[in-house]
Design an enzyme around this catalytic site. Structure first.
Site, PDB file in Angstrom:
ATOM      1  N   ILE A   1       0.831  -1.202   0.000  1.00  0.00           N
ATOM      2  CA  ILE A   1       0.000   0.000   0.000  1.00  0.00           C
ATOM      3  C   ILE A   1       0.869   1.257   0.000  1.00  0.00           C
ATOM      4  O   ILE A   1       0.579   2.232  -0.695  1.00  0.00           O
ATOM      5  CB  ILE A   1      -0.951  -0.004   1.211  1.00  0.00           C
ATOM      6  CG1 ILE A   1      -2.013  -1.104   1.054  1.00  0.00           C
ATOM      7  CG2 ILE A   1      -1.630   1.359   1.383  1.00  0.00           C
ATOM      8  CD1 ILE A   1      -2.863  -1.318   2.287  1.00  0.00           C
TER       9      ILE A   1
ATOM     10  N   ASP B   1      13.910   3.163  11.339  1.00  0.00           N
ATOM     11  CA  ASP B   1      12.970   2.236  11.962  1.00  0.00           C
ATOM     12  C   ASP B   1      11.958   3.061  12.755  1.00  0.00           C
ATOM     13  O   ASP B   1      12.342   3.794  13.670  1.00  0.00           O
ATOM     14  CB  ASP B   1      13.739   1.285  12.883  1.00  0.00           C
ATOM     15  CG  ASP B   1      12.867   0.179  13.473  1.00  0.00           C
ATOM     16  OD1 ASP B   1      11.646   0.391  13.640  1.00  0.00           O
ATOM     17  OD2 ASP B   1      13.410  -0.899  13.785  1.00  0.00           O
TER      18      ASP B   1
ATOM     19  N   ASN C   1       2.167   4.661   7.606  1.00  0.00           N
ATOM     20  CA  ASN C   1       1.747   3.450   6.897  1.00  0.00           C
ATOM     21  C   ASN C   1       2.536   2.213   7.313  1.00  0.00           C
ATOM     22  O   ASN C   1       2.060   1.089   7.122  1.00  0.00           O
ATOM     23  CB  ASN C   1       1.894   3.672   5.392  1.00  0.00           C
ATOM     24  CG  ASN C   1       1.528   2.436   4.600  1.00  0.00           C
ATOM     25  OD1 ASN C   1       0.369   2.070   4.491  1.00  0.00           O
ATOM     26  ND2 ASN C   1       2.542   1.758   4.061  1.00  0.00           N
TER      27      ASN C   1
ATOM     28  N   TYR D   1      -2.265  -8.366  16.517  1.00  0.00           N
ATOM     29  CA  TYR D   1      -2.347  -7.470  15.359  1.00  0.00           C
ATOM     30  C   TYR D   1      -3.639  -6.674  15.386  1.00  0.00           C
ATOM     31  O   TYR D   1      -3.631  -5.445  15.194  1.00  0.00           O
ATOM     32  CB  TYR D   1      -2.256  -8.289  14.069  1.00  0.00           C
ATOM     33  CG  TYR D   1      -2.488  -7.479  12.818  1.00  0.00           C
ATOM     34  CD1 TYR D   1      -1.528  -6.582  12.366  1.00  0.00           C
ATOM     35  CD2 TYR D   1      -3.666  -7.611  12.082  1.00  0.00           C
ATOM     36  CE1 TYR D   1      -1.725  -5.831  11.219  1.00  0.00           C
ATOM     37  CE2 TYR D   1      -3.875  -6.865  10.925  1.00  0.00           C
ATOM     38  CZ  TYR D   1      -2.903  -5.981  10.500  1.00  0.00           C
ATOM     39  OH  TYR D   1      -3.121  -5.231   9.361  1.00  0.00           O
TER      40      TYR D   1
END
Length: 276
Positions: free
Chosen positions: A26, A69, A96, A161
């Site tokens: 994405i 990071d 993102n 998640y």
């Protein structure tokens, strides 16, 4: 209908976008459309190889690649500073970057796996906001977070998640309230299934990997699992002036998947009833 190149260019003319995780999936699709819309982009990735791959797919001036990071505060502080030094400003922060592993229930998730998910998916937003908010105040810019439908509806064997994406939704709404007095909008996109390199790795980790493609098509009411460009189009809208009166929004880009999950469940129930 996709926007024309001319229309896209008008949407982000001379804007500077700080885009994390912008080298694949994405994020890469967003980088393509943001560039076509006239934006200058600072693309953040923690992988040299991923940066090299993206450079072969993205063309045009106005793209800065930075290895950092998102879970490391010092990295993001430096990346924000380098972006401002290079472009002179930041108008948009698009959070993102994210990871999805492991595909496990809570009791099977190790502490290291749990921490890694929250460090990247949630702490990453904290870090970019912490070090970038003063720049957004200057430009009355906006923040976009990449969330997920599972942050709202949950998902089997993806508890950690799903929890991080639920946190993204809550953060988006709270941040929208906190930064509205500065004219800063904060929104999120919430995709369902989207074919990205990360999803393809995920699909091979599932108990019935052979049938996962059909499953992913079926959960979307529109009948197919899309590529990342459909999400990128929604992201372009949300960070542009066309969405100037939208904040605190968690925009589903799901093809009706929240309805499609029920469709799959109902189909399964019907199949079982046929056997009775």
């Amino acid at each position: 209908m996709r926007l024309t190149s001319t229309t896209k260019y008008m949407l982000l003319s001379d804007k500077v976008v700080f885009l994390t995780g912008g080298t694949e999936g994405i994020g890469l699709e967003c980088a393509k459309i943001y560039s076509a819309a006239g934006a200058k982009i600072s693309i953040i990735s923690n992988s040299t190889q991923s940066i090299n791959d993206a450079q072969s797919k993205l063309y045009g001036d106005g793209i800065l690649y930075l290895k950092a990071d998102v879970s490391v505060a010092a990295d993001i502080k430096q990346a924000i500073a380098e972006t401002v030094a290079f472009f002179g400003r930041i108008d948009v922060i698009h959070n993102n970057a994210g990871i999805s592993n492991p595909s496990k229930a809570v009791h099977d998730t190790t502490e290291e796996e749990w921490n890694a998910l929250f460090d990247v998916n949630v702490k990453g937003v904290y870090n970019t906001t912490r070090f970038g908010i003063e720049e957004l105040k200057k430009t009355r810019g906006n923040i976009l977070n990449t969330g997920s439908l599972v942050g709202d509806i949950g998902q089997e064997i993806h508890a950690a998640y799903s929890a991080t994406k639920g946190a993204i939704s809550a953060l988006t709404k709270s941040m929208a309230l906190d930064y509205a007095p500065y004219g800063i909008r904060v929104n999120a996109v919430a995709p369902a299934g989207v074919w990205t390199p990360m999803l393809r790795v995920w699909s091979q980790q599932q108990p019935d990997a052979a049938s996962i493609e059909n499953y992913l098509d079926d959960i979307h009411a529109l009948g197919y699992c899309p590529e990342g460009d459909v999400v990128a189009d929604a992201c372009l809208f949300l960070i542009s002036e066309q969405a100037r009166f939208i904040t605190g929004c968690i925009l589903p880009v799901t093809g009706g998947a929240e309805l499609g999950y029920r469709r799959v469940i109902n189909q399964t129930i019907q199949e079982k009833s046929d056997l009775i």
